[in-house]
Design a protein around this motif. Structure first.
Motif, PDB file in Angstrom:
ATOM      1  N   LEU A   5      46.524  76.741   0.484  1.00 31.73           N
ATOM      2  CA  LEU A   5      47.601  77.787   0.741  1.00 31.73           C
ATOM      3  C   LEU A   5      47.996  76.684   1.658  1.00 31.73           C
ATOM      4  CD1 LEU A   5      49.080  79.979  -0.362  1.00 31.73           C
ATOM      5  CD2 LEU A   5      48.368  81.142   1.907  1.00 31.73           C
ATOM      6  N   ASP A   6      48.115  76.120   2.445  1.00 33.07           N
ATOM      7  CA  ASP A   6      49.084  75.608   2.785  1.00 33.07           C
ATOM      8  C   ASP A   6      49.354  73.887   2.561  1.00 33.07           C
ATOM      9  OD1 ASP A   6      50.890  74.751   4.921  1.00 33.07           O
ATOM     10  OD2 ASP A   6      49.186  74.853   6.773  1.00 33.07           O
ATOM     11  N   ARG A   7      48.701  73.986   1.281  1.00 33.68           N
ATOM     12  CA  ARG A   7      48.501  72.249   1.155  1.00 33.68           C
ATOM     13  C   ARG A   7      49.634  72.514  -0.315  1.00 33.68           C
ATOM     14  NH1 ARG A   7      42.508  69.254   1.253  1.00 33.68           N
ATOM     15  NH2 ARG A   7      44.071  67.735   0.396  1.00 33.68           N
ATOM     16  N   SER A   8      49.343  73.904  -1.171  1.00 36.12           N
ATOM     17  CA  SER A   8      49.913  73.999  -2.021  1.00 36.12           C
ATOM     18  C   SER A   8      51.342  74.182  -1.815  1.00 36.12           C
ATOM     19  CB  SER A   8      48.924  75.284  -2.874  1.00 36.12           C
ATOM     20  OG  SER A   8      47.769  74.913  -3.281  1.00 36.12           O
TER      21      SER A   8
ATOM     22  N   LYS B 236      45.255  75.621  13.230  1.00 38.77           N
ATOM     23  CA  LYS B 236      44.847  75.178  11.679  1.00 38.77           C
ATOM     24  C   LYS B 236      44.284  76.148  10.683  1.00 38.77           C
ATOM     25  CE  LYS B 236      40.532  72.252  13.658  1.00 38.77           C
ATOM     26  NZ  LYS B 236      38.991  72.114  13.320  1.00 38.77           N
ATOM     27  N   SER B 237      45.015  75.521   9.657  1.00 34.81           N
ATOM     28  CA  SER B 237      45.197  77.196   8.502  1.00 34.81           C
ATOM     29  C   SER B 237      43.904  76.965   7.865  1.00 34.81           C
ATOM     30  CB  SER B 237      46.340  76.775   8.018  1.00 34.81           C
ATOM     31  OG  SER B 237      46.259  75.608   6.834  1.00 34.81           O
ATOM     32  N   CYS B 238      42.812  75.693   7.934  1.00 34.27           N
ATOM     33  CA  CYS B 238      41.815  75.992   7.040  1.00 34.27           C
ATOM     34  C   CYS B 238      40.446  76.660   8.150  1.00 34.27           C
ATOM     35  CB  CYS B 238      41.462  74.198   7.178  1.00 34.27           C
ATOM     36  SG  CYS B 238      40.680  73.832   8.354  1.00 34.27           S
TER      37      CYS B 238
ATOM     38  N   GLY C  19      66.829  64.989   0.564  1.00 34.50           N
ATOM     39  CA  GLY C  19      65.185  65.208  -0.161  1.00 34.50           C
ATOM     40  C   GLY C  19      64.235  64.276   0.077  1.00 34.50           C
ATOM     41  N   TRP C  20      64.593  63.599  -0.027  1.00 34.22           N
ATOM     42  CA  TRP C  20      63.374  62.864   0.680  1.00 34.22           C
ATOM     43  C   TRP C  20      62.340  63.024   2.410  1.00 34.22           C
ATOM     44  CZ3 TRP C  20      62.136  59.800  -3.409  1.00 34.22           C
ATOM     45  CH2 TRP C  20      63.062  59.228  -4.025  1.00 34.22           C
ATOM     46  N   VAL C  21      62.889  63.438   2.462  1.00 38.53           N
ATOM     47  CA  VAL C  21      62.136  64.426   3.164  1.00 38.53           C
ATOM     48  C   VAL C  21      61.319  65.083   2.830  1.00 38.53           C
ATOM     49  CG1 VAL C  21      62.204  66.304   5.096  1.00 38.53           C
ATOM     50  CG2 VAL C  21      63.822  65.131   5.320  1.00 38.53           C
ATOM     51  N   GLY C  22      61.191  65.519   1.591  1.00 35.85           N
ATOM     52  CA  GLY C  22      59.787  66.333   1.393  1.00 35.85           C
ATOM     53  C   GLY C  22      58.235  65.379   0.348  1.00 35.85           C
ATOM     54  N   ILE C  23      59.062  63.894   1.586  1.00 36.19           N
ATOM     55  CA  ILE C  23      57.988  63.324   0.980  1.00 36.19           C
ATOM     56  C   ILE C  23      56.734  63.309   1.660  1.00 36.19           C
ATOM     57  CG2 ILE C  23      57.135  60.377   1.130  1.00 36.19           C
ATOM     58  CD1 ILE C  23      59.780  60.004  -0.106  1.00 36.19           C
ATOM     59  N   ILE C  24      57.074  64.058   3.084  1.00 37.65           N
ATOM     60  CA  ILE C  24      56.374  64.013   3.957  1.00 37.65           C
ATOM     61  C   ILE C  24      55.639  65.382   3.741  1.00 37.65           C
ATOM     62  CG2 ILE C  24      56.047  65.851   6.476  1.00 37.65           C
ATOM     63  CD1 ILE C  24      58.826  64.145   6.852  1.00 37.65           C
ATOM     64  N   GLY C  25      56.017  66.997   3.159  1.00 37.60           N
ATOM     65  CA  GLY C  25      54.871  67.315   3.220  1.00 37.60           C
ATOM     66  C   GLY C  25      54.176  66.938   1.558  1.00 37.60           C
ATOM     67  N   VAL C  26      54.676  66.051   0.978  1.00 36.39           N
ATOM     68  CA  VAL C  26      53.811  65.835  -0.199  1.00 36.39           C
ATOM     69  C   VAL C  26      52.164  64.635   0.606  1.00 36.39           C
ATOM     70  CG1 VAL C  26      54.046  64.060  -2.102  1.00 36.39           C
ATOM     71  CG2 VAL C  26      55.368  66.095  -2.313  1.00 36.39           C
TER      72      VAL C  26
END
Length: 65
Positions: free
Chosen positions: A8-11, A57-59, A33-40
């Motif tokens: 869920l966290d990854r999605s 941990k969220s796993c 908007g390039w900050v989104g690269i960190i999330g991806v």
């Protein structure tokens, strides 16, 4: 490097990251908007350095049988 992100966290990180990156091309068109690269990237590898720094941990935990 052990994974510390659940599915869920990854999605959510992937979706938020792609939305932020899309803001570079549409919308306000700012470089923030390039900050989104960190999330991806964190979604792709399943590891977040900040989570490990704070011991979070969220796993799901793996049980030894």
């Amino acid at each position: 490097m052990p994974k510390n992100l659940g599915n869920l966290d990854r999605s959510l990180r992937l979706i938020a990251g792609l939305i932020l990156i899309s803001l570079v091309f549409i919308g306000p068109q700012t470089a923030w908007g390039w900050v989104g690269i960190i999330g991806v990237l964190t979604a792709a590898i399943g590891y977040c350095p900040l989570y490990s720094l704070f011991g979070f941990k969220s796993c799901p935990l793996k049980h030894n049988s």
